[in-house]
Design a protein around this motif. Structure first.
Motif, PDB file in Angstrom:
ATOM      1  N   ASP A  45      11.120  -9.816   8.000  1.00  0.00           N
ATOM      2  CA  ASP A  45      11.596  -8.576   8.623  1.00  0.00           C
ATOM      3  C   ASP A  45      10.721  -7.376   8.332  1.00  0.00           C
ATOM      4  O   ASP A  45      10.756  -6.381   9.052  1.00  0.00           O
ATOM      5  N   MET A  46       9.977  -7.438   7.239  1.00  0.00           N
ATOM      6  CA  MET A  46       9.228  -6.256   6.816  1.00  0.00           C
ATOM      7  C   MET A  46       7.965  -6.694   6.072  1.00  0.00           C
ATOM      8  O   MET A  46       7.987  -7.712   5.373  1.00  0.00           O
ATOM      9  N   LEU A  47       6.894  -5.924   6.254  1.00  0.00           N
ATOM     10  CA  LEU A  47       5.616  -6.230   5.597  1.00  0.00           C
ATOM     11  C   LEU A  47       5.434  -5.341   4.369  1.00  0.00           C
ATOM     12  O   LEU A  47       5.475  -4.121   4.481  1.00  0.00           O
ATOM     13  N   ARG A  48       5.232  -5.945   3.211  1.00  0.00           N
ATOM     14  CA  ARG A  48       4.944  -5.177   2.002  1.00  0.00           C
ATOM     15  C   ARG A  48       3.462  -5.278   1.686  1.00  0.00           C
ATOM     16  O   ARG A  48       2.808  -6.268   2.007  1.00  0.00           O
ATOM     17  N   ALA A  49       2.911  -4.246   1.029  1.00  0.00           N
ATOM     18  CA  ALA A  49       1.547  -4.329   0.498  1.00  0.00           C
ATOM     19  C   ALA A  49       1.375  -3.210  -0.518  1.00  0.00           C
ATOM     20  O   ALA A  49       1.761  -2.062  -0.274  1.00  0.00           O
ATOM     21  N   GLY A  50       0.799  -3.555  -1.667  1.00  0.00           N
ATOM     22  CA  GLY A  50       0.500  -2.534  -2.671  1.00  0.00           C
ATOM     23  C   GLY A  50      -0.797  -1.826  -2.295  1.00  0.00           C
ATOM     24  O   GLY A  50      -1.812  -2.466  -2.000  1.00  0.00           O
ATOM     25  N   VAL A  85       5.617   0.223   1.041  1.00  0.00           N
ATOM     26  CA  VAL A  85       4.536   0.484   0.073  1.00  0.00           C
ATOM     27  C   VAL A  85       5.126   1.063  -1.218  1.00  0.00           C
ATOM     28  O   VAL A  85       6.103   1.812  -1.176  1.00  0.00           O
ATOM     29  N   GLU A  86       4.515   0.714  -2.345  1.00  0.00           N
ATOM     30  CA  GLU A  86       4.925   1.300  -3.638  1.00  0.00           C
ATOM     31  C   GLU A  86       4.325   2.688  -3.810  1.00  0.00           C
ATOM     32  O   GLU A  86       3.132   2.884  -3.556  1.00  0.00           O
ATOM     33  N   VAL A  87       5.145   3.629  -4.259  1.00  0.00           N
ATOM     34  CA  VAL A  87       4.657   4.984  -4.553  1.00  0.00           C
ATOM     35  C   VAL A  87       5.032   5.374  -5.981  1.00  0.00           C
ATOM     36  O   VAL A  87       6.114   5.042  -6.461  1.00  0.00           O
ATOM     37  N   LEU A 104       9.613   3.087   1.344  1.00  0.00           N
ATOM     38  CA  LEU A 104       8.843   3.281   0.101  1.00  0.00           C
ATOM     39  C   LEU A 104       9.578   2.553  -1.018  1.00  0.00           C
ATOM     40  O   LEU A 104      10.792   2.414  -0.977  1.00  0.00           O
ATOM     41  N   TRP A 105       8.798   2.079  -2.008  1.00  0.00           N
ATOM     42  CA  TRP A 105       9.510   1.550  -3.169  1.00  0.00           C
ATOM     43  C   TRP A 105       8.900   2.105  -4.455  1.00  0.00           C
ATOM     44  O   TRP A 105       7.720   2.435  -4.507  1.00  0.00           O
TER      45      TRP A 105
END
Ligand code: PEP
Ligand code: MN
Length: 259
Positions: A45-50, A85-87, A104-105
């Motif tokens: 459902d969602m694309l994550r990337a650091g 994305v991690e912030v 955001l995570w």
């Protein structure tokens, strides 16, 4: 713009919510290929990337930085997958939002630091973006709760929890001990909040990902965040725990979902 938010909210409300993508964005080709292969599974459902990587020790890859944000924009255009994305700083929040990151995570190493969480929260004021908050690296529910409160006080309405386990000294079965009861207690305190399990950072290795993911589903978690990479063994970070998009699809197919 409003439609983009509607699309994200629709995903946010889906159960189970499946988020996947590389630990780190490395190259444009890697991000686009991962996104396309994940989208092709029809299960993500969602694309994550650091983009900015808080590494425990200096000298390892610390993230591609702002340069990688247009790659995520392009991946979204190509696949229609919202991005996450991690912030860890106010500037990172601004940059991510400038490039239309959808979710955001806050990472485990940031949740432990009230000054950092507050800085992120201040940058979120007046913004509608959903925010996921990982548990702190140590088993401290008050720190996790404090981060949730700071983000909520900034006016963020959609907050989710990510359970990624807790660090322990020495070699253990897990990279980060799950201590499931802590995640359950956090959900009890925040019953309306999304609770996602991150088996990748709990396991630190591929062979037990499936059983940890199954445990989370059995415990009624709302979704999973699992790291995936087109060439896991050669990933620039967390190589041992990443799986290909196709292996992810097989893992998800093997899960007994709750009815
Ligand atoms: C990550 O998601 O790649 C990450 C750095 O995770 P954590 O904050 O859980 O260590
Ligand atoms: Mn990682």
């Amino acid at each position: 713009m409003e439609n983009a938010l509607d699309n994200v909210i629709e995903k946010w409300n889906k159960r189970p919510l499946i988020i996947s993508g590389p630990c780190s964005a490395e190259t444009e080709e890697q991000v686009l290929q991962t996104a396309q292969r994940l989208a092709a599974t029809g299960k993500v459902d969602m694309l994550r990337a650091g983009i900015w990587k808080p590494r425990t020790r200096p000298g390892s890859f610390e993230g591609i930085g702002t340069k990688g944000l247009p790659w995520l924009q392009a991946a979204k255009k190509l696949t229609a997958l919202p991005t996450a994305v991690e912030v860890a700083t106010g500037k990172q929040v601004e940059d991510a939002l400038h490039f239309d990151v959808d979710v955001l995570w806050i990472g485990a190493r940031t949740t432990v630091n009230p000054f950092s969480v507050q800085e992120v929260a201040d940058a979120l004021r007046g913004v509608k973006v959903p925010v996921l908050i990982k548990n702190p690296i140590n088993a401290d529910l008050e720190l996790w709760t404090g981060a949730v409160e700071r983000v909520a006080k900034a006016g963020i309405e959609r907050i989710g929890l990510i359970h990624r386990g807790f660090s322990a000294y020495g070699n253990t079965e897990y990279r980060n001990a799950p201590m499931w009861h802590l995640a359950i207690e956090m959900k009890r305190r925040n019953p309306d909040m999304l609770l996602i399990n991150d088996p990748s950072h709990i396991c630190g290795r591929r062979d037990i990902l499936q059983e940890v993911a199954q445990e989370a589903i059995d415990l009624d978690f709302d979704g999973l965040m699992i790291e995936s990479h087109i060439d896991p063994d050669n990933a620039w970070s967390d190589a041992k725990q990443q799986i290909t998009p196709e292996t992810l699809a097989a893992l998800l197919d093997g899960i007994a979902w709750r009815k």
